[in-house]
Enzyme design. Structure first.
Site, PDB file in Angstrom:
ATOM      1  N   LYS A 136     -25.760  27.257 -28.833  1.00 42.45           N
ATOM      2  CA  LYS A 136     -27.075  26.608 -28.865  1.00 42.45           C
ATOM      3  C   LYS A 136     -27.205  25.931 -30.217  1.00 42.45           C
ATOM      4  O   LYS A 136     -27.459  26.578 -31.232  1.00 42.45           O
ATOM      5  CB  LYS A 136     -28.200  27.619 -28.651  1.00 42.45           C
TER       6      LYS A 136
ATOM      7  N   ASP B  13     -28.503  23.853 -33.342  1.00 45.16           N
ATOM      8  CA  ASP B  13     -29.791  23.848 -34.036  1.00 45.16           C
ATOM      9  C   ASP B  13     -30.069  22.440 -34.551  1.00 45.16           C
ATOM     10  O   ASP B  13     -29.858  22.143 -35.730  1.00 45.16           O
ATOM     11  CB  ASP B  13     -29.746  24.854 -35.193  1.00 45.16           C
TER      12      ASP B  13
ATOM     13  N   GLU C 266     -28.013  29.819 -34.066  1.00 43.78           N
ATOM     14  CA  GLU C 266     -29.231  30.080 -33.304  1.00 43.78           C
ATOM     15  C   GLU C 266     -28.997  30.954 -32.080  1.00 43.78           C
ATOM     16  O   GLU C 266     -29.819  31.803 -31.752  1.00 43.78           O
ATOM     17  CB  GLU C 266     -29.866  28.756 -32.886  1.00 43.78           C
TER      18      GLU C 266
END
Length: 310
Positions: free
Chosen positions: A22, A24, A161
């Protein structure tokens, strides 16, 4: 077109899932048509002039729509704070190339005029991998992994993240949160609207000491707490100051006025500036526990902001 969004949840497992980091950064749709590239945020804002290092996307295909995340890397790890000074205004090509962003591409939605939204994710990914994305220095393919737990642990060790899990057979549904994409993060995050701010008491009072945050609920803005920004750098202070110029109002925009101790000396403003904070959960009163300012979310439409429990 609006991008497909992930649903917060626990990490799903099984052979029907694949996993990505994921990233950022800022979510972008990149559309190439007739030799021109257009970059649009999930809120529909055109940011083509903000990222001139991505004009080379035209060499990938004469007609294509790519979905991905723009990031600025520091020691190989995305830094949302470092990206802050790039997301609010056009920059010269020379400045962009001095510290270029990386467009982490993870999906292709149209190619040579053919929509791919109804194709399963694994077919879209195979199509994406056949494109010559390596010809553009500022573009990279977001890697896929089959071991979600190992990836989640690795991202945690690196201070990243979290992880996105995606069903191999999922189609692409623009503009909504799909259970076929699941986001699993290492920390709680919440997107909020700024309803007011408090200046620093010392000096000339031009720096912002804290933001008063809210989350929409049934048409009202519910107070979610105060987050300090007094120690933020000059870039963050300048960006916040510029965004809130001409937004000041006489009355509080919150459904219930914040506690006197937190609202003392506050400047109220129209709640149209979107920011993200990290936190340690919610109190029984609906306030964020120990919120930490992460940055302005110029890519998020204020109308999208809702309370998230993860």
């Amino acid at each position: 077109m609006q991008p497909m969004l992930a649903t917060p949840g626990p990490l799903p497992t099984g052979p029907e899932w694949v996993y990505e980091v994921k990233w950022d950064g800022m979510r972008l749709l990149a559309e190439v048509t007739d030799g021109e590239v257009r970059l649009v945020t999930r809120a529909g804002r055109d940011v083509t002039a903000t990222f001139p290092e991505l004009t080379g996307l035209t060499s990938i295909a004469p007609d294509v729509v790519l979905d991905g995340e723009v990031v600025l890397l520091e020691e190989g790890v995305p830094s949302f704070a470092a990206l802050a000074d790039r997301v609010h205004r056009p920059v010269s090509r020379a400045r962009a190339l001095a510290r270029p962003v990386t467009f982490m591409v993870f999906d292709v939605l149209r190619l040579y005029g053919v929509p791919l939204l109804e194709r399963p994710m694994h077919e879209r990914r195979a199509t994406l991998e056949r494109l010559d994305t390596a010809s553009v220095p500022a573009v990279a393919l977001s890697p896929l992994y089959t071991d979600g737990r190992a990836l989640f642990d690795a991202t945690g060790r690196r201070g990243m993240e979290g992880v996105l899990a995606k069903r191999r057979e999922s189609d692409y549904r623009p503009g909504g949160r799909s259970p076929a994409w699941v986001k699993v993060t290492h920390r709680h995050t919440q997107t909020c609207l700024i309803g007011g701010w408090r200046p620093e008491r010392s000096g000339q009072g031009t720096r912002i000491a804290a933001l008063l945050l809210g989350v929409p609920d049934g048409g009202d803005l519910v107070y979610a707490g105060r987050v300090p920004v007094g120690l933020a750098g000059a870039v963050v202070q300048r960006v916040l100051g510029e965004l809130m110029t001409d937004l000041e109002t006489d009355a509080s925009p919150f459904r219930a006025r914040p506690p006197r101790a937190e609202a003392a000396g506050a400047h109220w403003c129209e709640p149209v500036v979107t920011v993200e904070v990290a936190h340690h959960g919610w109190t029984a009163e609906g306030r964020l526990r120990q919120p930490v300012f992460r940055g302005v979310r110029a890519d998020v439409d204020p109308a999208e902001v809702r309370r998230e429990d993860r």
